[in-house]
Design a protein around this motif. Sequence first.
Motif, PDB file in Angstrom:
ATOM      1  N   ALA A 299     -10.425 -33.995   3.399  1.00 43.88           N
ATOM      2  CA  ALA A 299     -11.712 -33.661   3.233  1.00 43.88           C
ATOM      3  C   ALA A 299     -12.090 -32.336   4.055  1.00 43.88           C
ATOM      4  N   LEU A 300     -11.218 -31.946   4.774  1.00 44.61           N
ATOM      5  CA  LEU A 300     -11.275 -30.567   5.279  1.00 44.61           C
ATOM      6  C   LEU A 300     -11.110 -29.517   4.229  1.00 44.61           C
ATOM      7  N   PHE A 301     -10.302 -29.809   3.375  1.00 49.34           N
ATOM      8  CA  PHE A 301      -9.885 -28.908   2.264  1.00 49.34           C
ATOM      9  C   PHE A 301     -11.121 -28.906   1.337  1.00 49.34           C
ATOM     10  N   PHE A 302     -11.526 -30.111   1.071  1.00 52.94           N
ATOM     11  CA  PHE A 302     -12.483 -30.318   0.078  1.00 52.94           C
ATOM     12  C   PHE A 302     -13.894 -29.580   0.568  1.00 52.94           C
ATOM     13  N   ALA A 303     -14.139 -29.593   1.902  1.00 57.65           N
ATOM     14  CA  ALA A 303     -15.310 -29.057   2.710  1.00 57.65           C
ATOM     15  C   ALA A 303     -15.139 -27.557   2.482  1.00 57.65           C
ATOM     16  N   GLY A 304     -13.912 -27.091   2.483  1.00 58.80           N
ATOM     17  CA  GLY A 304     -13.873 -25.553   2.285  1.00 58.80           C
ATOM     18  C   GLY A 304     -14.449 -24.937   0.946  1.00 58.80           C
ATOM     19  N   VAL A 305     -14.582 -25.914   0.063  1.00 59.14           N
ATOM     20  CA  VAL A 305     -15.202 -25.354  -1.289  1.00 59.14           C
ATOM     21  C   VAL A 305     -16.439 -25.998  -1.619  1.00 59.14           C
ATOM     22  N   MET A 306     -17.221 -26.478  -0.549  1.00 58.71           N
ATOM     23  CA  MET A 306     -18.507 -27.157  -0.823  1.00 58.71           C
ATOM     24  C   MET A 306     -19.542 -26.083  -0.163  1.00 58.71           C
ATOM     25  N   GLY A 307     -20.777 -26.127  -0.444  1.00 62.09           N
ATOM     26  CA  GLY A 307     -21.703 -25.432   0.327  1.00 62.09           C
ATOM     27  C   GLY A 307     -22.154 -26.272   1.618  1.00 62.09           C
ATOM     28  N   PRO A 308     -23.429 -25.865   2.273  1.00 60.61           N
ATOM     29  CA  PRO A 308     -23.689 -26.297   3.420  1.00 60.61           C
ATOM     30  C   PRO A 308     -24.111 -27.850   3.294  1.00 60.61           C
ATOM     31  N   VAL A 309     -24.833 -28.163   2.239  1.00 59.82           N
ATOM     32  CA  VAL A 309     -25.275 -29.608   2.128  1.00 59.82           C
ATOM     33  C   VAL A 309     -23.906 -30.525   1.846  1.00 59.82           C
ATOM     34  N   GLY A 310     -23.020 -29.920   1.180  1.00 62.68           N
ATOM     35  CA  GLY A 310     -22.028 -30.740   0.818  1.00 62.68           C
ATOM     36  C   GLY A 310     -21.131 -31.158   2.043  1.00 62.68           C
ATOM     37  N   ARG A 311     -21.013 -30.054   2.782  1.00 63.80           N
ATOM     38  CA  ARG A 311     -20.247 -29.886   4.221  1.00 63.80           C
ATOM     39  C   ARG A 311     -20.773 -30.787   4.976  1.00 63.80           C
ATOM     40  N   MET A 312     -22.157 -30.884   5.386  1.00 63.74           N
ATOM     41  CA  MET A 312     -22.842 -31.622   6.150  1.00 63.74           C
ATOM     42  C   MET A 312     -22.694 -33.208   5.679  1.00 63.74           C
ATOM     43  N   GLY A 313     -22.770 -33.630   4.407  1.00 64.45           N
ATOM     44  CA  GLY A 313     -22.583 -34.831   3.691  1.00 64.45           C
ATOM     45  C   GLY A 313     -21.319 -35.384   4.353  1.00 64.45           C
ATOM     46  N   ILE A 314     -20.110 -34.400   4.366  1.00 65.26           N
ATOM     47  CA  ILE A 314     -18.809 -34.742   4.486  1.00 65.26           C
ATOM     48  C   ILE A 314     -18.594 -35.073   5.796  1.00 65.26           C
ATOM     49  N   PHE A 315     -19.335 -34.441   6.856  1.00 67.75           N
ATOM     50  CA  PHE A 315     -19.275 -34.434   8.109  1.00 67.75           C
ATOM     51  C   PHE A 315     -20.026 -35.901   8.619  1.00 67.75           C
ATOM     52  N   VAL A 316     -21.354 -36.152   8.052  1.00 67.48           N
ATOM     53  CA  VAL A 316     -21.756 -37.448   8.465  1.00 67.48           C
ATOM     54  C   VAL A 316     -21.122 -38.561   7.818  1.00 67.48           C
ATOM     55  N   GLY A 317     -20.480 -38.460   6.688  1.00 68.05           N
ATOM     56  CA  GLY A 317     -19.886 -39.735   5.997  1.00 68.05           C
ATOM     57  C   GLY A 317     -18.687 -39.878   6.652  1.00 68.05           C
ATOM     58  N   PHE A 318     -17.919 -38.760   7.379  1.00 66.15           N
ATOM     59  CA  PHE A 318     -16.800 -39.023   8.224  1.00 66.15           C
ATOM     60  C   PHE A 318     -16.976 -39.566   9.597  1.00 66.15           C
ATOM     61  N   LEU A 319     -18.256 -39.296  10.245  1.00 67.27           N
ATOM     62  CA  LEU A 319     -18.676 -39.842  11.434  1.00 67.27           C
ATOM     63  C   LEU A 319     -18.995 -41.465  11.357  1.00 67.27           C
ATOM     64  N   LEU A 320     -19.304 -41.777   9.951  1.00 65.98           N
ATOM     65  CA  LEU A 320     -19.525 -43.110   9.495  1.00 65.98           C
ATOM     66  C   LEU A 320     -18.053 -43.854   9.688  1.00 65.98           C
ATOM     67  N   LEU A 321     -17.144 -43.257   8.979  1.00 59.32           N
ATOM     68  CA  LEU A 321     -15.765 -43.722   8.995  1.00 59.32           C
ATOM     69  C   LEU A 321     -15.237 -43.827  10.250  1.00 59.32           C
ATOM     70  N   VAL A 322     -15.219 -43.019  11.134  1.00 60.27           N
ATOM     71  CA  VAL A 322     -15.057 -42.951  12.600  1.00 60.27           C
ATOM     72  C   VAL A 322     -15.700 -44.146  13.450  1.00 60.27           C
ATOM     73  N   ALA A 323     -16.715 -44.251  13.235  1.00 62.69           N
ATOM     74  CA  ALA A 323     -17.465 -45.515  13.733  1.00 62.69           C
ATOM     75  C   ALA A 323     -16.926 -46.754  13.193  1.00 62.69           C
ATOM     76  N   ALA A 324     -16.724 -46.922  11.781  1.00 64.40           N
ATOM     77  CA  ALA A 324     -16.008 -48.160  11.397  1.00 64.40           C
ATOM     78  C   ALA A 324     -14.730 -48.456  11.848  1.00 64.40           C
TER      79      ALA A 324
END
Length: 85
Positions: free
Chosen positions: A23-48
Amino acid sequence: MLYGEQGTVIWVVVCTALHGIVALFFAGVMGPVGRMGIFVGFLLLVAANVIIIRGGTPEAGMRALPLFHGAIVVYAVSILLEFFV
């Protein structure tokens, strides 16, 4: 469970860690909205993962399942928003 309860916990944690690295590599090609979504989604995965690690039972996995699905929805929505914004 093919690997037993503890083996399944390890399998989920390892796959989540690999997902985070990619996801870090994918976030590198995304804009700020995409990066924020990846960050929030990963936080959900960490909580799970925390729920699964602490519980270590199939019931804990079922309690964590909505967080995995939520992460998928957050990823999809943020990628779509990034495309249209």
